[in-house]
Scaffold this active site. Structure first.
Site, PDB file in Angstrom:
ATOM      1  N   SER A   7       0.892  -1.289  -0.014  1.00 42.73           N
ATOM      2  CA  SER A   7      -0.078  -0.181  -0.012  1.00 42.73           C
ATOM      3  C   SER A   7       0.960   1.285   0.100  1.00 42.73           C
ATOM      4  O   SER A   7       1.471   1.871   1.052  1.00 42.73           O
ATOM      5  CB  SER A   7      -0.944  -0.146   1.304  1.00 42.73           C
ATOM      6  OG  SER A   7      -1.701   1.204   1.353  1.00 42.73           O
ATOM      7  N   HIS A  32      -0.447  -0.825  -4.585  1.00 40.49           N
ATOM      8  CA  HIS A  32      -1.835  -0.699  -4.225  1.00 40.49           C
ATOM      9  C   HIS A  32      -1.911   1.066  -4.014  1.00 40.49           C
ATOM     10  O   HIS A  32      -1.091   1.557  -3.190  1.00 40.49           O
ATOM     11  CB  HIS A  32      -2.253  -1.286  -3.012  1.00 40.49           C
ATOM     12  CG  HIS A  32      -3.695  -1.121  -2.504  1.00 40.49           C
ATOM     13  ND1 HIS A  32      -4.587  -1.963  -2.884  1.00 40.49           N
ATOM     14  CD2 HIS A  32      -3.949  -0.129  -1.773  1.00 40.49           C
ATOM     15  CE1 HIS A  32      -5.803  -1.654  -2.471  1.00 40.49           C
ATOM     16  NE2 HIS A  32      -5.538  -0.645  -1.623  1.00 40.49           N
ATOM     17  N   ASP A  34      -4.255   3.997  -2.948  1.00 36.60           N
ATOM     18  CA  ASP A  34      -5.251   4.587  -2.264  1.00 36.60           C
ATOM     19  C   ASP A  34      -5.562   5.917  -2.479  1.00 36.60           C
ATOM     20  O   ASP A  34      -4.983   6.768  -2.429  1.00 36.60           O
ATOM     21  CB  ASP A  34      -5.235   4.020  -0.704  1.00 36.60           C
ATOM     22  CG  ASP A  34      -5.378   2.672  -0.339  1.00 36.60           C
ATOM     23  OD1 ASP A  34      -6.199   2.095  -0.730  1.00 36.60           O
ATOM     24  OD2 ASP A  34      -4.533   2.348   0.500  1.00 36.60           O
ATOM     25  N   MET A  36      -8.486   8.725  -1.935  1.00 33.43           N
ATOM     26  CA  MET A  36      -9.576   9.391  -0.880  1.00 33.43           C
ATOM     27  C   MET A  36      -9.966  10.561  -1.394  1.00 33.43           C
ATOM     28  O   MET A  36      -9.218  11.362  -2.004  1.00 33.43           O
ATOM     29  CB  MET A  36      -9.114   8.927   0.329  1.00 33.43           C
ATOM     30  CG  MET A  36      -8.459   7.573   0.809  1.00 33.43           C
ATOM     31  SD  MET A  36      -7.957   7.823   2.647  1.00 33.43           S
ATOM     32  CE  MET A  36      -7.094   6.242   2.606  1.00 33.43           C
ATOM     33  N   HIS A  65      -7.228   1.930  -5.660  1.00 28.02           N
ATOM     34  CA  HIS A  65      -8.737   1.669  -4.882  1.00 28.02           C
ATOM     35  C   HIS A  65      -9.347   2.838  -4.700  1.00 28.02           C
ATOM     36  O   HIS A  65      -8.826   3.776  -4.021  1.00 28.02           O
ATOM     37  CB  HIS A  65      -7.834   1.153  -3.799  1.00 28.02           C
ATOM     38  CG  HIS A  65      -8.907   0.895  -2.566  1.00 28.02           C
ATOM     39  ND1 HIS A  65      -8.958   0.549  -1.137  1.00 28.02           N
ATOM     40  CD2 HIS A  65     -10.384   1.005  -2.540  1.00 28.02           C
ATOM     41  CE1 HIS A  65      -9.807   0.392  -0.666  1.00 28.02           C
ATOM     42  NE2 HIS A  65     -10.997   0.659  -1.394  1.00 28.02           N
ATOM     43  N   MET A  67     -11.760   5.268  -3.020  1.00 29.37           N
ATOM     44  CA  MET A  67     -12.425   5.616  -2.050  1.00 29.37           C
ATOM     45  C   MET A  67     -13.022   6.950  -2.144  1.00 29.37           C
ATOM     46  O   MET A  67     -13.046   7.853  -1.349  1.00 29.37           O
ATOM     47  CB  MET A  67     -11.830   5.526  -0.720  1.00 29.37           C
ATOM     48  CG  MET A  67     -11.305   4.000  -0.439  1.00 29.37           C
ATOM     49  SD  MET A  67     -10.049   3.647   0.905  1.00 29.37           S
ATOM     50  CE  MET A  67      -8.650   4.009   0.075  1.00 29.37           C
ATOM     51  N   MET A 136     -12.595  -5.598   2.045  1.00 34.62           N
ATOM     52  CA  MET A 136     -12.053  -4.912   3.251  1.00 34.62           C
ATOM     53  C   MET A 136     -11.799  -5.447   4.512  1.00 34.62           C
ATOM     54  O   MET A 136     -13.053  -6.141   4.958  1.00 34.62           O
ATOM     55  CB  MET A 136     -12.691  -3.250   3.256  1.00 34.62           C
ATOM     56  CG  MET A 136     -12.808  -2.731   2.027  1.00 34.62           C
ATOM     57  SD  MET A 136     -11.315  -2.131   1.478  1.00 34.62           S
ATOM     58  CE  MET A 136     -10.476  -1.242   2.998  1.00 34.62           C
ATOM     59  N   GLY A 141     -10.356   4.066   4.699  1.00 32.46           N
ATOM     60  CA  GLY A 141      -9.854   5.482   5.096  1.00 32.46           C
ATOM     61  C   GLY A 141      -8.590   5.637   5.796  1.00 32.46           C
ATOM     62  O   GLY A 141      -7.990   6.728   5.855  1.00 32.46           O
ATOM     63  N   PHE A 142      -8.097   4.702   6.705  1.00 36.20           N
ATOM     64  CA  PHE A 142      -7.156   4.702   7.463  1.00 36.20           C
ATOM     65  C   PHE A 142      -6.124   3.382   7.604  1.00 36.20           C
ATOM     66  O   PHE A 142      -6.662   2.246   7.667  1.00 36.20           O
ATOM     67  CB  PHE A 142      -7.519   5.408   8.833  1.00 36.20           C
ATOM     68  CG  PHE A 142      -8.239   6.487   9.104  1.00 36.20           C
ATOM     69  CD1 PHE A 142      -7.476   7.575   9.006  1.00 36.20           C
ATOM     70  CD2 PHE A 142      -9.693   6.277   8.854  1.00 36.20           C
ATOM     71  CE1 PHE A 142      -8.385   8.815   9.117  1.00 36.20           C
ATOM     72  CE2 PHE A 142     -10.351   7.878   8.831  1.00 36.20           C
ATOM     73  CZ  PHE A 142      -9.821   8.917   9.010  1.00 36.20           C
ATOM     74  N   GLY A 144      -3.578   1.175   9.707  1.00 35.88           N
ATOM     75  CA  GLY A 144      -3.104   1.013  10.926  1.00 35.88           C
ATOM     76  C   GLY A 144      -4.272   0.735  11.814  1.00 35.88           C
ATOM     77  O   GLY A 144      -4.353   0.924  13.016  1.00 35.88           O
ATOM     78  N   ASP A 174      -7.815  -6.354   1.918  1.00 35.94           N
ATOM     79  CA  ASP A 174      -7.273  -5.043   2.476  1.00 35.94           C
ATOM     80  C   ASP A 174      -7.470  -4.582   3.675  1.00 35.94           C
ATOM     81  O   ASP A 174      -8.641  -4.445   4.100  1.00 35.94           O
ATOM     82  CB  ASP A 174      -7.450  -3.765   1.508  1.00 35.94           C
ATOM     83  CG  ASP A 174      -7.020  -2.601   1.616  1.00 35.94           C
ATOM     84  OD1 ASP A 174      -6.035  -2.238   2.199  1.00 35.94           O
ATOM     85  OD2 ASP A 174      -7.411  -1.586   0.706  1.00 35.94           O
ATOM     86  N   GLY A 196       0.476  -2.983   4.321  1.00 37.62           N
ATOM     87  CA  GLY A 196       0.401  -1.655   4.698  1.00 37.62           C
ATOM     88  C   GLY A 196       0.999  -1.455   5.995  1.00 37.62           C
ATOM     89  O   GLY A 196       2.191  -2.327   6.223  1.00 37.62           O
TER      90      GLY A 196
HETATM   91  C1  DX5 Z   1      -7.167   1.404   4.379  1.00 39.77           C
HETATM   92  C2  DX5 Z   1      -6.258   1.209   3.061  1.00 39.77           C
HETATM   93  C3  DX5 Z   1      -5.408  -0.059   3.078  1.00 39.77           C
HETATM   94  C4  DX5 Z   1      -4.429   0.248   4.126  1.00 39.77           C
HETATM   95  C5  DX5 Z   1      -4.024  -0.931   4.613  1.00 39.77           C
HETATM   96  O1  DX5 Z   1      -8.273   2.450   3.729  1.00 39.77           O
HETATM   97  O2  DX5 Z   1      -7.116   0.868   2.027  1.00 39.77           O
HETATM   98  O3  DX5 Z   1      -4.415   0.157   1.926  1.00 39.77           O
HETATM   99  O4  DX5 Z   1      -3.243   1.408   4.125  1.00 39.77           O
HETATM  100  O5  DX5 Z   1      -2.877  -0.847   5.485  1.00 39.77           O
HETATM  101  P1  DX5 Z   1      -2.625  -1.262   7.096  1.00 39.77           P
HETATM  102  O6  DX5 Z   1      -4.016  -1.763   7.529  1.00 39.77           O
HETATM  103  O7  DX5 Z   1      -1.938  -2.579   7.350  1.00 39.77           O
HETATM  104  O8  DX5 Z   1      -2.115  -0.154   7.799  1.00 39.77           O
HETATM  105 ZN    ZN Z   2      -6.669   0.169   0.062  1.00 38.70          ZN
END
Ligand code: DX5
Ligand code: ZN
Length: 219
Positions: A7, A32, A34, A36, A65, A67, A136, A141-142, A144, A174, A196
């Site tokens: 990500s 990937h 993201d 938003m 992706h 969003m 998902m 959106g976030f 961590g 994801d 991520g």
């Molecule tokens: C969440 C994102 C993910 C996120 C996943 O909205 O779409 O791509 O970066 O990474 P983690 O959950 O491991 O931080």
């Molecule tokens: Zn994503």
């Protein structure tokens, strides 16, 4: 076989070129991206220019992706910027079928992203168009966030449905992907894992070792 899709919003963007080079050398299978809009999800992340930059530096397939609300208005832009797979969320589309057809007509792989609270039944009528489903395992959106275990059973049901059909639809997942969440998700039928902050972008992590461990952790 497990495929890893780092990500990019979790990478160190002040060294994007180095990050892309290292991740590619470490065995990343996709990138990937993201996107938003501050409306569909309460945050902002990457955009067209980031996608173009990643494409310029690597030949690895990009999964974008989206969003964002009303994604149908932006499909062409992301297709032109170098997206290989485009995911939209059904809740963000007024006309899901039309939006997916737009992705297909742009010559891109068609993806649908399903939120933890969204049933797999929303894609039942468009399975003949879809190439990838992104389940998902956190609310989007976030980075961590904490893993939502309902994703495992959802993937098992989705996988069962896909196996009854004739098309090869791939399941990607994801959110909070790590050495502990990959095995049950793989067992359920997921094959592409978005990595991520939970499993890859951590202090002192060597990308090659982390990706290799993730690819081998289901045995
Ligand atoms: C969440 C994102 C993910 C996120 C996943 O909205 O779409 O791509 O970066 O990474 P983690 O959950 O491991 O931080
Ligand atoms: Zn994503």
């Amino acid at each position: 076989m497990i495929k890893i899709s780092p990500s990019i919003m979790c990478a160190d963007l002040s060294y994007l070129a180095d990050e892309i080079k290292s991740l590619e050398a470490a065995g990343a299978d996709y990138f990937h991206i993201d996107v938003m809009d501050g409306i569909f999800v309460p945050n902002f992340s990457l955009g067209l220019h980031d996608l173009q930059a990643v494409k310029k530096m690597s030949r690895i397939e990009t999964e974008v992706h989206l969003m964002i609300s009303q994604p149908q208005d932006y499909i062409q832009l992301f297709a032109d910027a170098g997206a290989d797979i485009i995911y939209v969320h059904p809740e963000a589309c007024t006309h899901l079928h039309r939006t997916l057809m737009k992705i297909k007509l742009c010559g891109k792989k068609v993806g649908v992203a399903l939120n933890p609270g969204t049933s797999i039944s929303v894609i039942e009528e468009v399975m003949d168009i879809i190439d990838y489903v992104l389940v998902m395992s956190v609310d989007p959106g976030f980075a961590g966030q904490t893993f939502i275990p309902g994703a495992i059973d959802k993937i098992a049901r989705l996988s069962e449905g896909i196996s009854l059909g004739t098309r090869d639809i791939k399941i990607s997942v994801d959110g909070a992907i790590s050495l502990s969440t990959i095995p049950p998700l793989y067992e359920a039928g997921a094959r592409i894992f978005v990595a991520g902050t939970s499993g890859l972008f951590r202090d002192d992590v060597d990308y090659s070792t982390a990706i290799e461990n993730m690819k081998n952790c289901h045995q």
